[in-house]
Motif scaffolding. Structure first.
Motif, mmCIF file in Angstrom:
data_model
loop_
_atom_site.group_PDB
_atom_site.id
_atom_site.type_symbol
_atom_site.label_atom_id
_atom_site.label_comp_id
_atom_site.label_asym_id
_atom_site.label_seq_id
_atom_site.Cartn_x
_atom_site.Cartn_y
_atom_site.Cartn_z
ATOM 1 N N ARG A 1 4.576 7.234 1.229
ATOM 2 C CA ARG A 1 5.253 6.155 1.950
ATOM 3 C C ARG A 1 4.610 4.816 1.611
ATOM 4 O O ARG A 1 3.399 4.716 1.530
ATOM 5 N N GLU A 2 5.449 3.805 1.414
ATOM 6 C CA GLU A 2 4.950 2.463 1.107
ATOM 7 C C GLU A 2 5.040 1.584 2.335
ATOM 8 O O GLU A 2 5.954 1.731 3.155
ATOM 9 N N TYR A 3 4.075 0.680 2.465
ATOM 10 C CA TYR A 3 4.086 -0.290 3.560
ATOM 11 C C TYR A 3 3.362 -1.545 3.099
ATOM 12 O O TYR A 3 2.647 -1.542 2.118
ATOM 13 N N THR A 4 3.598 -2.632 3.819
ATOM 14 C CA THR A 4 2.992 -3.918 3.505
ATOM 15 C C THR A 4 2.177 -4.375 4.693
ATOM 16 O O THR A 4 2.603 -4.231 5.835
ATOM 17 N N LYS A 5 0.976 -4.906 4.406
ATOM 18 C CA LYS A 5 0.161 -5.492 5.463
ATOM 19 C C LYS A 5 -0.687 -6.603 4.849
ATOM 20 O O LYS A 5 -0.942 -6.613 3.641
ATOM 21 N N PHE B 1 0.850 -1.179 0.000
ATOM 22 C CA PHE B 1 0.000 0.000 0.000
ATOM 23 C C PHE B 1 0.890 1.235 0.000
ATOM 24 O O PHE B 1 2.042 1.182 0.429
ATOM 25 N N THR B 2 0.332 2.343 -0.471
ATOM 26 C CA THR B 2 1.043 3.622 -0.466
ATOM 27 C C THR B 2 0.163 4.663 0.211
ATOM 28 O O THR B 2 -1.016 4.797 -0.123
ATOM 29 N N THR B 3 0.740 5.384 1.150
ATOM 30 C CA THR B 3 0.000 6.439 1.842
ATOM 31 C C THR B 3 -0.124 7.657 0.932
ATOM 32 O O THR B 3 0.538 7.750 -0.106
ATOM 33 N N ASP B 4 -0.952 8.606 1.355
ATOM 34 C CA ASP B 4 -1.144 9.834 0.567
ATOM 35 C C ASP B 4 0.158 10.618 0.392
ATOM 36 O O ASP B 4 0.338 11.317 -0.606
ATOM 37 N N ASP B 5 1.070 10.498 1.370
ATOM 38 C CA ASP B 5 2.331 11.236 1.257
ATOM 39 C C ASP B 5 3.445 10.412 0.598
ATOM 40 O O ASP B 5 4.608 10.803 0.619
#
Length: 81
Positions: free
Chosen positions: A59-63, A53-57
């Motif tokens: 940043r990428e993260y995985t969940k 996933f990618t945040t509005d700013d």
């Protein structure tokens, strides 16, 4: 719950009522009818999988997120009106 690829696989069975009415591009009914109510029986197999996933700013993260691994239509039957 079953195991698939060393991960739990949740198998769901459920029934619902659906209107069986398929239209072509012009809106003409080509299958079923507007009042053709069907009792439909499904089997779904769902499994958690890591998704990026990618945040509005930016940043990428995985969940983990649920994925539909398999869908089976087990049967349809007309419902009396």
């Amino acid at each position: 719950v079953r195991m698939m690829e060393n991960e739990p696989l949740v198998v769901l069975t459920f029934s619902c009522q659906q209107i069986n009415c398929v239209r072509d591009k012009s809106g003409k009914i080509v299958e079923g009818a507007e009042d053709d109510i069907q009792s439909v029986h499904y089997l779904w197999a769902m499994q958690l999988a890591d998704k990026k996933f990618t945040t509005d700013d930016g940043r990428e993260y995985t969940k983990p997120a649920w994925e539909l691994r398999e869908l089976v239509l087990r049967g349809m039957m007309s419902v009396a009106a």
